[in-house]
Design an enzyme around this catalytic site. Structure first.
Site, mmCIF file in Angstrom:
data_model
loop_
_atom_site.group_PDB
_atom_site.id
_atom_site.type_symbol
_atom_site.label_atom_id
_atom_site.label_comp_id
_atom_site.label_asym_id
_atom_site.label_seq_id
_atom_site.Cartn_x
_atom_site.Cartn_y
_atom_site.Cartn_z
ATOM 1 N N LYS A 1 0.871 -1.171 0.000
ATOM 2 C CA LYS A 1 0.000 0.000 0.000
ATOM 3 C C LYS A 1 0.914 1.229 0.000
ATOM 4 O O LYS A 1 1.658 1.461 0.957
ATOM 5 C CB LYS A 1 -0.923 0.027 1.214
ATOM 6 C CG LYS A 1 -1.797 1.281 1.255
ATOM 7 C CD LYS A 1 -2.538 1.411 2.572
ATOM 8 C CE LYS A 1 -3.199 2.782 2.655
ATOM 9 N NZ LYS A 1 -3.794 3.052 3.987
ATOM 10 N N SER B 1 -8.980 3.384 12.157
ATOM 11 C CA SER B 1 -9.326 4.075 13.401
ATOM 12 C C SER B 1 -10.760 3.839 13.850
ATOM 13 O O SER B 1 -11.034 3.750 15.049
ATOM 14 C CB SER B 1 -9.084 5.581 13.248
ATOM 15 O OG SER B 1 -7.741 5.851 12.956
#
Length: 265
Positions: free
Chosen positions: A102, A214
């Site tokens: 990524k 998150s």
């Protein structure tokens, strides 16, 4: 295997929920969240891992992920130049034995918005070196085309909103346009999602998957939240495939009565 798999780099993924591994209160909670999510792509920040010295933590998470058929996706979080991102990607390949990466190259410290020039340069080099690059980008159509056509990335990961903001899909028009103009390209919403409903919305728009961290790791109950996102992603994909009704500017009777005879008793 799911009857509707997501194909990336020749790999068939039954889950369209990619999960991050940072910020969990304990290794056990992370492992339980991985199981609850059903994820088949688990991301890990190599720079954070090396600085914190928590390779054991990552090894435990990876073992849990692999038990349910998940792939590890190292990321270059924290890099601010193509050179640094390329070096970190090369280290990740050696450390974890995967060509998947990524690619994050941040250009602004306030919004954590990616630097399009450094991102494109890094992606071009890494693809030539045999990496399968998952670029974290914005919804800018020109940048996205350059990442696909010039760099050779097999998919795109546009943000929904700034990383960790929980604001959801901030530029719906831009994201819809991106989906319409690149109908055959796997598109993964990465960053900014804060609620399962926002993940469902992304899949309803036709995006192929979501990646988040998150919203799960910082939840009061990360394991329950991972399950909630799993269900929302599945529901959003089912709704997209079933065909959502088009919005109307006027009322449309769900039970039409004009032109029908009535028998009054």
């Amino acid at each position: 295997m799911s009857p509707d798999p997501l194909i990336i780099d020749g790999q068939a993924l039954s889950s369209r929920f990619f999960l991050g591994s940072a910020g969990y209160p304990s290794p056990q909670v992370l492992q339980d969240a991985i199981r609850a999510s059903g994820t088949q792509v688990l991301t890990v920040g190599l720079k954070r891992t090396l600085q914190a010295g928590d390779n054991g933590f990552v090894a435990q998470a990876l073992a849990t992920a692999q038990a349910q058929g998940a792939r590890l996706l190292p990321n270059t979080a924290g890099c601010r130049s193509a050179r640094d991102a390329i070096t970190l990607a090369q280290m990740a390949r050696e450390l974890y034995g995967t060509r998947w990466i990524k690619l994050e190259v941040i250009g602004d410290d306030h919004t954590l918005q990616p630097d399009p020039f450094e991102l494109l340069a890094a992606a071009s080099t890494l693809v030539k070196e045999g990496f399968t690059v998952f670029p974290y980008c914005t919804e800018d159509l020109i940048l996205c085309r350059r990442l696909l056509e010039d760099a050779g990335c097999p998919l795109l990961m546009p943000w929904g909103a700034p990383i960790g903001s929980g604001q959801g899909l901030q530029n719906l028009a831009g994201l819809r346009r991106l989906r319409e103009r690149l109908p055959d390209v796997p598109l993964v919403i990465d960053a900014g999602l804060g609620a399962p409903s926002q993940a469902a919305q992304a899949l309803e728009l036709g995006f192929d998957a979501v990646l988040l961290n998150s919203a799960v790791s910082q939840a009061r109950d990360p394991v329950a939240m991972a399950a909630a996102f799993r269900d929302a992603v599945q529901a959003g994909r089912q709704a997209y495939r079933a065909g959502l009704m088009a919005p109307q500017d006027f009322a449309v009777a769900s039970t039409p009565v004009s032109g029908h005879a009535f028998v009054l008793g």
